[in-house]
Design a protein around this motif. Sequence first.
Motif, PDB file in Angstrom:
ATOM      1  N   TYR A  92       0.815  -1.218   0.000  1.00  0.00           N
ATOM      2  CA  TYR A  92       0.000   0.000   0.000  1.00  0.00           C
ATOM      3  C   TYR A  92       0.849   1.269   0.000  1.00  0.00           C
ATOM      4  N   THR A  93       2.086   1.160   0.475  1.00  0.00           N
ATOM      5  CA  THR A  93       3.003   2.294   0.359  1.00  0.00           C
ATOM      6  C   THR A  93       3.231   2.603  -1.115  1.00  0.00           C
ATOM      7  N   ILE A  96      -0.449   3.809  -2.883  1.00  0.00           N
ATOM      8  CA  ILE A  96      -0.949   5.178  -2.673  1.00  0.00           C
ATOM      9  C   ILE A  96      -0.140   6.205  -3.454  1.00  0.00           C
ATOM     10  N   GLN A  97       1.041   5.794  -3.915  1.00  0.00           N
ATOM     11  CA  GLN A  97       1.867   6.698  -4.713  1.00  0.00           C
ATOM     12  C   GLN A  97       1.791   6.381  -6.205  1.00  0.00           C
ATOM     13  N   ASP A 148       0.637  11.869   7.173  1.00  0.00           N
ATOM     14  CA  ASP A 148      -0.607  11.722   6.413  1.00  0.00           C
ATOM     15  C   ASP A 148      -0.568  10.484   5.516  1.00  0.00           C
ATOM     16  N   GLN A 149       0.580  10.206   4.937  1.00  0.00           N
ATOM     17  CA  GLN A 149       0.717   9.024   4.077  1.00  0.00           C
ATOM     18  C   GLN A 149       0.624   7.740   4.891  1.00  0.00           C
ATOM     19  N   LYS A 151      -1.084   7.381   7.555  1.00  0.00           N
ATOM     20  CA  LYS A 151      -2.506   7.271   7.868  1.00  0.00           C
ATOM     21  C   LYS A 151      -3.274   6.702   6.682  1.00  0.00           C
ATOM     22  N   GLN A 152      -2.921   7.139   5.494  1.00  0.00           N
ATOM     23  CA  GLN A 152      -3.575   6.649   4.282  1.00  0.00           C
ATOM     24  C   GLN A 152      -3.335   5.159   4.093  1.00  0.00           C
ATOM     25  N   GLU A 155      -5.449   3.215   6.482  1.00  0.00           N
ATOM     26  CA  GLU A 155      -6.848   3.224   6.043  1.00  0.00           C
ATOM     27  C   GLU A 155      -7.078   2.182   4.945  1.00  0.00           C
ATOM     28  N   GLU A 156      -6.123   2.072   4.036  1.00  0.00           N
ATOM     29  CA  GLU A 156      -6.225   1.072   2.967  1.00  0.00           C
ATOM     30  C   GLU A 156      -6.162  -0.341   3.536  1.00  0.00           C
TER      31      GLU A 156
END
Length: 204
Positions: A92-93, A96-97, A148-149, A151-152, A155-156
């Motif tokens: 997910y790292t 999200i990018q 914030d990342q 946290k994202q 969430e995923e």
Amino acid sequence: MKKILLPLFVGLLALVGCNDTSTPKEGVQYTTVATPVTSTTAPVMEVFSLACGHCRNMDKILPEIQKLANTDIEQVHVTFNESAQLAAYIFYTAAIQSNGHPKPELMEQLFSYTQDKKEGATEAARKAQLIAIFNQHSLLSPYELSEDQHKQVFEEMARAEKIVANAEIASVPAFVVKGKYLVKSDAHESLEDLANTIKYLSQL
């Protein structure tokens, strides 16, 4: 991983097989999910793990399945246990990018990082290796994300856990269509056969 069981995909990788285009049947090629997944708008999801060898093979043919089924496929990483959660964090790292779709080259590197661990490698060496993989693709590694990342990513992962629980998925890779149909991969004899079922369910 917890129950990482999967049908043999050698036949799928051959890209040849049965040309039977008969209508897929519930209970044979797919089942209906008891609690529909409502936390995503993706038409099709592939639930997988970076620690799963079969998932690594499936990832190589995923573009062809998308082409044959004429649909986009979102990848969802399992969070069965601690090791799966660590792998999910890595995936997910990248996701999200990358607008949810890390490049195939990066995915293969992440599969390799997770599965092909060098014997005797120190924690520092593993950290440096992971940072290098991400930086090679001009992405931040899990160690470099902002608050914030982070946290994202969490969430995923939470969303993925809910999807897996609702669909009652115990083995990977697995395909969920329209949030309510679970494709039985082992009931298909070829890549085309699998894509046909996914396409059929996408049109229901």
